[in-house]
Design a protein around this motif. Structure first.
Motif, PDB file in Angstrom:
ATOM      1  N   ASP A 172       0.819  -1.203   0.000  1.00 20.70           N
ATOM      2  CA  ASP A 172       0.000   0.000   0.000  1.00 20.70           C
ATOM      3  C   ASP A 172       0.859   1.263   0.000  1.00 20.70           C
ATOM      4  O   ASP A 172       0.466   2.287  -0.556  1.00 20.70           O
ATOM      5  CB  ASP A 172      -0.929  -0.011   1.213  1.00 20.70           C
ATOM      6  CG  ASP A 172      -2.002   1.037   1.122  1.00 20.70           C
ATOM      7  OD1 ASP A 172      -2.568   1.212   0.014  1.00 20.70           O
ATOM      8  OD2 ASP A 172      -2.283   1.683   2.146  1.00 20.70           O
ATOM      9  N   SER A 173       2.053   1.195   0.594  1.00 20.78           N
ATOM     10  CA  SER A 173       2.913   2.384   0.674  1.00 20.78           C
ATOM     11  C   SER A 173       3.339   2.872  -0.710  1.00 20.78           C
ATOM     12  O   SER A 173       3.622   4.057  -0.880  1.00 20.78           O
ATOM     13  CB  SER A 173       4.149   2.104   1.530  1.00 20.78           C
ATOM     14  OG  SER A 173       5.056   1.260   0.852  1.00 20.78           O
ATOM     15  N   TRP A 174       3.358   2.008  -1.708  1.00 17.94           N
ATOM     16  CA  TRP A 174       3.771   2.404  -3.059  1.00 17.94           C
ATOM     17  C   TRP A 174       2.714   3.249  -3.751  1.00 17.94           C
ATOM     18  O   TRP A 174       2.987   3.873  -4.776  1.00 17.94           O
ATOM     19  CB  TRP A 174       4.115   1.179  -3.900  1.00 17.94           C
ATOM     20  CG  TRP A 174       5.418   0.599  -3.496  1.00 17.94           C
ATOM     21  CD1 TRP A 174       5.617  -0.358  -2.549  1.00 17.94           C
ATOM     22  CD2 TRP A 174       6.709   0.964  -3.980  1.00 17.94           C
ATOM     23  NE1 TRP A 174       6.963  -0.606  -2.428  1.00 17.94           N
ATOM     24  CE2 TRP A 174       7.655   0.183  -3.289  1.00 17.94           C
ATOM     25  CE3 TRP A 174       7.162   1.869  -4.930  1.00 17.94           C
ATOM     26  CZ2 TRP A 174       9.013   0.279  -3.528  1.00 17.94           C
ATOM     27  CZ3 TRP A 174       8.525   1.967  -5.162  1.00 17.94           C
ATOM     28  CH2 TRP A 174       9.434   1.175  -4.472  1.00 17.94           C
ATOM     29  N   THR A 175       1.507   3.292  -3.203  1.00 21.65           N
ATOM     30  CA  THR A 175       0.449   4.094  -3.808  1.00 21.65           C
ATOM     31  C   THR A 175       0.315   5.453  -3.135  1.00 21.65           C
ATOM     32  O   THR A 175      -0.533   6.246  -3.531  1.00 21.65           O
ATOM     33  CB  THR A 175      -0.902   3.351  -3.728  1.00 21.65           C
ATOM     34  OG1 THR A 175      -1.253   3.161  -2.355  1.00 21.65           O
ATOM     35  CG2 THR A 175      -0.834   2.013  -4.450  1.00 21.65           C
ATOM     36  N   HIS A 176       1.131   5.733  -2.123  1.00 24.14           N
ATOM     37  CA  HIS A 176       1.065   6.989  -1.392  1.00 24.14           C
ATOM     38  C   HIS A 176       2.285   7.864  -1.684  1.00 24.14           C
ATOM     39  O   HIS A 176       3.330   7.369  -2.103  1.00 24.14           O
ATOM     40  CB  HIS A 176       0.982   6.728   0.116  1.00 24.14           C
ATOM     41  CG  HIS A 176      -0.307   6.109   0.524  1.00 24.14           C
ATOM     42  ND1 HIS A 176      -0.552   4.760   0.404  1.00 24.14           N
ATOM     43  CD2 HIS A 176      -1.426   6.651   1.037  1.00 24.14           C
ATOM     44  CE1 HIS A 176      -1.761   4.499   0.834  1.00 24.14           C
ATOM     45  NE2 HIS A 176      -2.318   5.622   1.230  1.00 24.14           N
ATOM     46  N   GLU A 177       2.127   9.151  -1.414  1.00 23.24           N
ATOM     47  CA  GLU A 177       3.218  10.105  -1.599  1.00 23.24           C
ATOM     48  C   GLU A 177       4.378   9.775  -0.663  1.00 23.24           C
ATOM     49  O   GLU A 177       4.170   9.355   0.477  1.00 23.24           O
ATOM     50  CB  GLU A 177       2.707  11.520  -1.320  1.00 23.24           C
ATOM     51  CG  GLU A 177       3.725  12.605  -1.610  1.00 23.24           C
ATOM     52  CD  GLU A 177       3.134  13.995  -1.421  1.00 23.24           C
ATOM     53  OE1 GLU A 177       3.907  14.906  -1.106  1.00 23.24           O
ATOM     54  OE2 GLU A 177       1.917  14.145  -1.588  1.00 23.24           O
ATOM     55  N   PHE A 178       5.590   9.977  -1.135  1.00 26.45           N
ATOM     56  CA  PHE A 178       6.793   9.727  -0.332  1.00 26.45           C
ATOM     57  C   PHE A 178       6.828  10.704   0.839  1.00 26.45           C
ATOM     58  O   PHE A 178       6.583  11.897   0.673  1.00 26.45           O
ATOM     59  CB  PHE A 178       8.035   9.898  -1.201  1.00 26.45           C
ATOM     60  CG  PHE A 178       9.320   9.512  -0.522  1.00 26.45           C
ATOM     61  CD1 PHE A 178       9.687   8.195  -0.422  1.00 26.45           C
ATOM     62  CD2 PHE A 178      10.145  10.485   0.023  1.00 26.45           C
ATOM     63  CE1 PHE A 178      10.872   7.830   0.192  1.00 26.45           C
ATOM     64  CE2 PHE A 178      11.328  10.134   0.645  1.00 26.45           C
ATOM     65  CZ  PHE A 178      11.687   8.806   0.731  1.00 26.45           C
ATOM     66  N   VAL A 179       7.136  10.195   2.014  1.00 26.74           N
ATOM     67  CA  VAL A 179       7.193  11.011   3.225  1.00 26.74           C
ATOM     68  C   VAL A 179       8.611  10.980   3.775  1.00 26.74           C
ATOM     69  O   VAL A 179       9.231   9.920   3.845  1.00 26.74           O
ATOM     70  CB  VAL A 179       6.208  10.481   4.295  1.00 26.74           C
ATOM     71  CG1 VAL A 179       6.337  11.268   5.587  1.00 26.74           C
ATOM     72  CG2 VAL A 179       4.789  10.521   3.778  1.00 26.74           C
ATOM     73  N   GLY A 180       9.132  12.137   4.149  1.00 27.10           N
ATOM     74  CA  GLY A 180      10.454  12.188   4.756  1.00 27.10           C
ATOM     75  C   GLY A 180      11.492  12.789   3.826  1.00 27.10           C
ATOM     76  O   GLY A 180      11.189  13.205   2.712  1.00 27.10           O
ATOM     77  N   ASN A 181      12.724  12.813   4.310  1.00 29.76           N
ATOM     78  CA  ASN A 181      13.811  13.431   3.548  1.00 29.76           C
ATOM     79  C   ASN A 181      14.922  12.446   3.200  1.00 29.76           C
ATOM     80  O   ASN A 181      16.027  12.850   2.886  1.00 29.76           O
ATOM     81  CB  ASN A 181      14.372  14.632   4.318  1.00 29.76           C
ATOM     82  CG  ASN A 181      14.985  14.225   5.643  1.00 29.76           C
ATOM     83  OD1 ASN A 181      14.821  13.103   6.100  1.00 29.76           O
ATOM     84  ND2 ASN A 181      15.703  15.136   6.267  1.00 29.76           N
ATOM     85  N   GLU A 194      12.207   7.364  -5.189  1.00 29.39           N
ATOM     86  CA  GLU A 194      12.025   8.812  -5.071  1.00 29.39           C
ATOM     87  C   GLU A 194      13.243   9.552  -5.630  1.00 29.39           C
ATOM     88  O   GLU A 194      13.116  10.535  -6.341  1.00 29.39           O
ATOM     89  CB  GLU A 194      11.802   9.187  -3.601  1.00 29.39           C
ATOM     90  CG  GLU A 194      11.425  10.622  -3.389  1.00 29.39           C
ATOM     91  CD  GLU A 194      10.044  10.984  -3.908  1.00 29.39           C
ATOM     92  OE1 GLU A 194       9.779  12.202  -4.005  1.00 29.39           O
ATOM     93  OE2 GLU A 194       9.229  10.095  -4.219  1.00 29.39           O
ATOM     94  N   TYR A 195      14.433   9.057  -5.326  1.00 31.39           N
ATOM     95  CA  TYR A 195      15.681   9.637  -5.846  1.00 31.39           C
ATOM     96  C   TYR A 195      15.705   9.576  -7.371  1.00 31.39           C
ATOM     97  O   TYR A 195      16.175  10.498  -8.038  1.00 31.39           O
ATOM     98  CB  TYR A 195      16.860   8.878  -5.234  1.00 31.39           C
ATOM     99  CG  TYR A 195      18.216   9.352  -5.666  1.00 31.39           C
ATOM    100  CD1 TYR A 195      18.829  10.443  -5.068  1.00 31.39           C
ATOM    101  CD2 TYR A 195      18.909   8.697  -6.677  1.00 31.39           C
ATOM    102  CE1 TYR A 195      20.081  10.876  -5.455  1.00 31.39           C
ATOM    103  CE2 TYR A 195      20.163   9.125  -7.077  1.00 31.39           C
ATOM    104  CZ  TYR A 195      20.743  10.208  -6.462  1.00 31.39           C
ATOM    105  OH  TYR A 195      21.985  10.642  -6.854  1.00 31.39           O
ATOM    106  N   SER A 196      15.154   8.489  -7.930  1.00 28.86           N
ATOM    107  CA  SER A 196      15.187   8.295  -9.384  1.00 28.86           C
ATOM    108  C   SER A 196      14.257   9.246 -10.134  1.00 28.86           C
ATOM    109  O   SER A 196      14.337   9.349 -11.347  1.00 28.86           O
ATOM    110  CB  SER A 196      14.822   6.851  -9.733  1.00 28.86           C
ATOM    111  OG  SER A 196      13.435   6.625  -9.579  1.00 28.86           O
TER     112      SER A 196
END
Length: 87
Positions: A8-17, A58-60
């Motif tokens: 499920d986490s792959w369908t949500h916006e990235f959180v954090g730095n 996210e980096y990509s």
């Protein structure tokens, strides 16, 4: 089964730095002395479920990345989720 939160986490916006910290770390060590750099790659190693793939994904979005997962094919893991990062 048992991995629903991870999937499920792959369908949500990235959180954090973490992606920005990864970028800063790579920049810090890639500029030390170009003559001492053996090859322009890095290994990201950590326990399962810590966000390695999500951070690299996210980096990509900003940098060119070729992601490779090396492990025993019988070890199991989140192979079914990894395809979601492909664009």
């Amino acid at each position: 089964m048992g991995c629903l939160a991870t999937e499920d986490s792959w369908t949500h916006e990235f959180v954090g730095n973490a992606a920005r910290l990864l970028e800063a770390h790579i920049k810090q060590y890639s500029g030390i002395d170009d003559k001492k750099i053996y090859a322009p790659y890095c290994a990201i190693v950590q326990s399962s479920g810590t966000g390695k793939s999500k951070t690299v994904d996210e980096y990509s979005k900003i940098h060119f990345v070729i992601s490779v997962n090396l492990r025993d094919p019988d070890a199991g893991g989140m192979d079914d989720v990894a395809h979601l990062s492909l664009r």
